[in-house]
Design a protein around this motif. Structure first.
Motif, PDB file in Angstrom:
ATOM      1  N   ALA A   1      -1.568  41.762  56.521  1.00 53.69           N
ATOM      2  CA  ALA A   1      -1.758  43.129  56.037  1.00 53.69           C
ATOM      3  C   ALA A   1      -3.164  43.335  55.493  1.00 53.69           C
ATOM      4  O   ALA A   1      -3.701  44.447  55.538  1.00 53.69           O
ATOM      5  CB  ALA A   1      -0.714  43.448  54.962  1.00 53.69           C
ATOM      6  N   ALA A   2      -3.775  42.253  54.995  1.00 56.75           N
ATOM      7  CA  ALA A   2      -5.096  42.367  54.367  1.00 56.75           C
ATOM      8  C   ALA A   2      -6.235  42.237  55.380  1.00 56.75           C
ATOM      9  O   ALA A   2      -7.398  42.409  55.029  1.00 56.75           O
ATOM     10  CB  ALA A   2      -5.247  41.303  53.284  1.00 56.75           C
ATOM     11  N   THR A   3      -5.903  41.913  56.619  1.00 59.36           N
ATOM     12  CA  THR A   3      -6.934  41.704  57.649  1.00 59.36           C
ATOM     13  C   THR A   3      -6.499  42.412  58.928  1.00 59.36           C
ATOM     14  O   THR A   3      -5.384  42.905  59.032  1.00 59.36           O
ATOM     15  CB  THR A   3      -7.102  40.199  57.958  1.00 59.36           C
ATOM     16  OG1 THR A   3      -5.833  39.668  58.369  1.00 59.36           O
ATOM     17  CG2 THR A   3      -7.609  39.425  56.756  1.00 59.36           C
ATOM     18  N   SER A   4      -7.399  42.435  59.906  1.00 62.45           N
ATOM     19  CA  SER A   4      -6.992  42.902  61.234  1.00 62.45           C
ATOM     20  C   SER A   4      -7.759  42.089  62.280  1.00 62.45           C
ATOM     21  O   SER A   4      -8.812  41.515  61.981  1.00 62.45           O
ATOM     22  CB  SER A   4      -7.274  44.402  61.393  1.00 62.45           C
ATOM     23  OG  SER A   4      -8.624  44.673  61.100  1.00 62.45           O
ATOM     24  N   ALA A   5      -7.217  42.039  63.469  1.00 62.15           N
ATOM     25  CA  ALA A   5      -7.815  41.233  64.536  1.00 62.15           C
ATOM     26  C   ALA A   5      -9.268  41.638  64.765  1.00 62.15           C
ATOM     27  O   ALA A   5      -9.590  42.828  64.709  1.00 62.15           O
ATOM     28  CB  ALA A   5      -7.002  41.388  65.818  1.00 62.15           C
ATOM     29  N   PHE A   6     -10.117  40.670  64.966  1.00 60.66           N
ATOM     30  CA  PHE A   6     -11.545  40.871  65.259  1.00 60.66           C
ATOM     31  C   PHE A   6     -12.303  41.526  64.102  1.00 60.66           C
ATOM     32  O   PHE A   6     -13.330  42.156  64.318  1.00 60.66           O
ATOM     33  CB  PHE A   6     -11.734  41.692  66.558  1.00 60.66           C
ATOM     34  CG  PHE A   6     -11.083  41.029  67.752  1.00 60.66           C
ATOM     35  CD1 PHE A   6     -11.691  39.936  68.370  1.00 60.66           C
ATOM     36  CD2 PHE A   6      -9.863  41.479  68.233  1.00 60.66           C
ATOM     37  CE1 PHE A   6     -11.089  39.310  69.451  1.00 60.66           C
ATOM     38  CE2 PHE A   6      -9.249  40.860  69.311  1.00 60.66           C
ATOM     39  CZ  PHE A   6      -9.862  39.773  69.924  1.00 60.66           C
ATOM     40  N   ASP A   7     -11.778  41.404  62.873  1.00 59.00           N
ATOM     41  CA  ASP A   7     -12.518  41.962  61.734  1.00 59.00           C
ATOM     42  C   ASP A   7     -13.552  40.973  61.190  1.00 59.00           C
ATOM     43  O   ASP A   7     -14.245  41.251  60.218  1.00 59.00           O
ATOM     44  CB  ASP A   7     -11.555  42.408  60.614  1.00 59.00           C
ATOM     45  CG  ASP A   7     -10.778  41.237  60.000  1.00 59.00           C
ATOM     46  OD1 ASP A   7     -11.001  40.075  60.430  1.00 59.00           O
ATOM     47  OD2 ASP A   7      -9.949  41.478  59.109  1.00 59.00           O
ATOM     48  N   GLY A   8     -13.643  39.803  61.818  1.00 54.33           N
ATOM     49  CA  GLY A   8     -14.649  38.827  61.410  1.00 54.33           C
ATOM     50  C   GLY A   8     -14.260  38.009  60.195  1.00 54.33           C
ATOM     51  O   GLY A   8     -15.034  37.163  59.740  1.00 54.33           O
ATOM     52  N   SER A   9     -13.084  38.241  59.647  1.00 55.36           N
ATOM     53  CA  SER A   9     -12.658  37.498  58.457  1.00 55.36           C
ATOM     54  C   SER A   9     -12.384  36.035  58.816  1.00 55.36           C
ATOM     55  O   SER A   9     -12.081  35.693  59.966  1.00 55.36           O
ATOM     56  CB  SER A   9     -11.393  38.129  57.866  1.00 55.36           C
ATOM     57  OG  SER A   9     -10.330  38.045  58.793  1.00 55.36           O
ATOM     58  N   THR A  10     -12.529  35.181  57.822  1.00 52.62           N
ATOM     59  CA  THR A  10     -12.243  33.762  58.034  1.00 52.62           C
ATOM     60  C   THR A  10     -10.806  33.563  58.506  1.00 52.62           C
ATOM     61  O   THR A  10     -10.537  32.746  59.387  1.00 52.62           O
ATOM     62  CB  THR A  10     -12.472  32.991  56.714  1.00 52.62           C
ATOM     63  OG1 THR A  10     -13.785  33.292  56.233  1.00 52.62           O
ATOM     64  CG2 THR A  10     -12.346  31.485  56.926  1.00 52.62           C
ATOM     65  N   LEU A  11      -9.886  34.333  57.900  1.00 53.00           N
ATOM     66  CA  LEU A  11      -8.470  34.186  58.253  1.00 53.00           C
ATOM     67  C   LEU A  11      -8.232  34.484  59.733  1.00 53.00           C
ATOM     68  O   LEU A  11      -7.511  33.764  60.417  1.00 53.00           O
ATOM     69  CB  LEU A  11      -7.617  35.119  57.393  1.00 53.00           C
ATOM     70  CG  LEU A  11      -7.465  34.686  55.930  1.00 53.00           C
ATOM     71  CD1 LEU A  11      -6.857  35.811  55.092  1.00 53.00           C
ATOM     72  CD2 LEU A  11      -6.588  33.436  55.848  1.00 53.00           C
ATOM     73  N   ARG A  12      -8.849  35.552  60.218  1.00 51.68           N
ATOM     74  CA  ARG A  12      -8.641  35.913  61.622  1.00 51.68           C
ATOM     75  C   ARG A  12      -9.395  34.957  62.554  1.00 51.68           C
ATOM     76  O   ARG A  12      -8.967  34.702  63.680  1.00 51.68           O
ATOM     77  CB  ARG A  12      -9.073  37.358  61.871  1.00 51.68           C
ATOM     78  CG  ARG A  12      -8.150  38.373  61.194  1.00 51.68           C
ATOM     79  CD  ARG A  12      -6.794  38.449  61.900  1.00 51.68           C
ATOM     80  NE  ARG A  12      -5.898  39.361  61.177  1.00 51.68           N
ATOM     81  CZ  ARG A  12      -4.764  39.840  61.670  1.00 51.68           C
ATOM     82  NH1 ARG A  12      -4.360  39.490  62.886  1.00 51.68           N
ATOM     83  NH2 ARG A  12      -4.016  40.653  60.954  1.00 51.68           N
ATOM     84  N   ARG A  13     -10.510  34.418  62.079  1.00 55.32           N
ATOM     85  CA  ARG A  13     -11.201  33.429  62.916  1.00 55.32           C
ATOM     86  C   ARG A  13     -10.338  32.175  63.052  1.00 55.32           C
ATOM     87  O   ARG A  13     -10.191  31.619  64.133  1.00 55.32           O
ATOM     88  CB  ARG A  13     -12.579  33.092  62.328  1.00 55.32           C
ATOM     89  CG  ARG A  13     -13.648  34.100  62.737  1.00 55.32           C
ATOM     90  CD  ARG A  13     -15.053  33.604  62.436  1.00 55.32           C
ATOM     91  NE  ARG A  13     -15.358  33.720  61.006  1.00 55.32           N
ATOM     92  CZ  ARG A  13     -15.584  32.697  60.191  1.00 55.32           C
ATOM     93  NH1 ARG A  13     -15.540  31.453  60.662  1.00 55.32           N
ATOM     94  NH2 ARG A  13     -15.850  32.895  58.924  1.00 55.32           N
ATOM     95  N   LEU A  14      -9.740  31.748  61.938  1.00 51.82           N
ATOM     96  CA  LEU A  14      -8.898  30.541  61.984  1.00 51.82           C
ATOM     97  C   LEU A  14      -7.662  30.751  62.860  1.00 51.82           C
ATOM     98  O   LEU A  14      -7.146  29.811  63.452  1.00 51.82           O
ATOM     99  CB  LEU A  14      -8.459  30.146  60.570  1.00 51.82           C
ATOM    100  CG  LEU A  14      -9.545  29.544  59.673  1.00 51.82           C
ATOM    101  CD1 LEU A  14      -8.990  29.271  58.275  1.00 51.82           C
ATOM    102  CD2 LEU A  14     -10.094  28.256  60.275  1.00 51.82           C
ATOM    103  N   SER A  15      -7.182  31.988  62.926  1.00 53.35           N
ATOM    104  CA  SER A  15      -5.984  32.259  63.726  1.00 53.35           C
ATOM    105  C   SER A  15      -6.350  32.707  65.139  1.00 53.35           C
ATOM    106  O   SER A  15      -5.478  33.181  65.873  1.00 53.35           O
ATOM    107  CB  SER A  15      -5.112  33.326  63.053  1.00 53.35           C
ATOM    108  OG  SER A  15      -5.757  34.584  63.098  1.00 53.35           O
ATOM    109  N   ALA A  16      -7.612  32.564  65.505  1.00 53.70           N
ATOM    110  CA  ALA A  16      -8.097  33.007  66.821  1.00 53.70           C
ATOM    111  C   ALA A  16      -7.706  34.468  67.068  1.00 53.70           C
ATOM    112  O   ALA A  16      -7.302  34.851  68.166  1.00 53.70           O
ATOM    113  CB  ALA A  16      -7.570  32.098  67.936  1.00 53.70           C
ATOM    114  N   ASN A  17      -7.813  35.280  66.001  1.00 51.37           N
ATOM    115  CA  ASN A  17      -7.496  36.707  66.026  1.00 51.37           C
ATOM    116  C   ASN A  17      -6.040  37.002  66.358  1.00 51.37           C
ATOM    117  O   ASN A  17      -5.688  38.106  66.758  1.00 51.37           O
ATOM    118  CB  ASN A  17      -8.447  37.468  66.967  1.00 51.37           C
ATOM    119  CG  ASN A  17      -9.836  37.553  66.353  1.00 51.37           C
ATOM    120  OD1 ASN A  17     -10.013  38.104  65.272  1.00 51.37           O
ATOM    121  ND2 ASN A  17     -10.811  36.963  67.023  1.00 51.37           N
TER     122      ASN A  17
END
Ligand SMILES: [Zn+2]
Length: 336
Positions: free
Chosen positions: A198-214
């Motif tokens: 909820a705090a991020t979205s795919a391809f937003d460049g966040s570390t979390l999304r990078r670790l999850s491969a978006n």
């Protein structure tokens, strides 16, 4: 005697595992297969028989004292009946211990998988030497078991210590059990992952999304990102730790354990969460309960197997009760 061992079975919804375990808690042989969870009890019991034969063949010289089975609840450990595990299709009041005793020719003890893991950690892991222990596993859900004065707390129908479903708030996502506010619904790895998504979205460049491969962010990604000092992950993990601290405070007040042992995937981040967990316990627990150590589990995914084995290797005075009435297990109504 050194050539004695127990056959331990961990009947999971996705994986069926077996081990030969000696009195030191050492795994002497191990095997696993995917559980045919949709195929019904007869097929799965056949899988257990086959796995038992495979693993015994690896160490034919061992004297096998009995079989300890850890299985998903709800189950009745005293009668040895799997009442209706939601992860196994078609299982309703299956007298698993009786069936396995007949087929394997060995005494069988059945225990809730979370209780078995608690027992394993108590006898051979992070709770070794304690008189009383609370074990909490934080992963997809939250489960646990309580050892009180050297015995698993069973209570009515063996249903005690359903830790994940104690109510700790009146808001948030609805729990798998149908209500709002369960410990599991707000503090499991799934809940942590949901907040991270909820705090991020795919391809937003966040570390979390990078670790999850978006893709979908999981609780484990949050722990991994927090190790990289990612600010968002650290904040999410602090919120997680606060909720765990609330639940742990309840457990300290209820059971007064010598130690609280935390297992499951999210326990890998326990060191990062410890300050906020401890601060929450200091704020909320009464003084006499504040100094109980909260420690990481030591036996990993084998805790349940080792605990199941210890049901057979160490008599705890819990005898199995005879099963009343006709069996409702298909094909076994004839009675023996
Ligand atoms: Zn619930």
């Amino acid at each position: 005697m050194s050539n004695e061992a127990a056959l331990a079975i961990d009947l999971g919804g996705t994986e069926l595992r077996a081990a030969l375990v000696d009195r030191d808690g050492k795994i002497l042989a191990f095997a696993a297969v995917p559980t045919q969870a949709q195929a019904g009890p007869e097929v799965v019991i056949g899988q257990i028989e086959a796995l038992a034969a495979t693993i015994h063949a690896e160490a034919p010289a061992l004297a096998i004292l009995g079989v300890g089975v850890g299985a998903p609840g709800p189950l009745d450990p005293l009668a040895g009946i799997a009442v209706g595990p939601p992860t196994l299709a078609g299982w309703l009041d299956v007298p698993l211990a009786d069936i396995l005793e007949r087929r394997l020719g060995l005494p069988v003890r059945l225990e809730n998988d979370a209780n078995a893991a608690a027992l394993g950690e108590w006898r051979f892991g992070a709770g070794h030497g304690a008189r009383s222990l609370v074990f909490v596993t934080v992963s997809t859900g939250i489960g646990g078991g309580v050892v009180v004065d050297g015995r698993i707390l069973h209570a009515r129908r063996g249903l005690a210590a359903e830790i994940g479903h104690m109510t700790i708030t009146n808001e948030g996502e609805r729990c798998i059990c149908g209500v709002v506010g369960c410990f599991e619904a707000i503090a499991s790895g799934t809940a942590l992952g949901r907040r991270a998504n909820a705090a991020t979205s795919a391809f937003d460049g966040s570390t979390l999304r990078r670790l999850s491969a978006n893709g979908e962010v999981t609780g484990r990604h949050v722990v991994d990102a927090a190790r990289l000092q990612d600010d968002l992950a650290l904040a999410l993990l602090e919120e997680e730790a606060r909720w765990l601290g609330v639940g742990f405070t309840n457990l300290l007040h209820l059971y007064s354990p010598d130690v609280l042992v935390v297992g499951g995937g999210i326990a890998n981040g326990l060191d990062l969460m410890a300050p906020a967990i401890e601060a929450t316990i200091r704020q909320r627990a009464m003084r006499a309960y504040r100094d109980v150590p909260v420690v990481q589990a030591q036996l990993g995914r084998h805790a349940g197997l080792i605990g199941a084995a210890s049901l057979v290797l160490f008599a705890d005075g819990t005898a199995r009760l005879p099963v009343d009435g006709p069996s409702r297990y298909p094909g076994h109504e004839d009675g023996h």
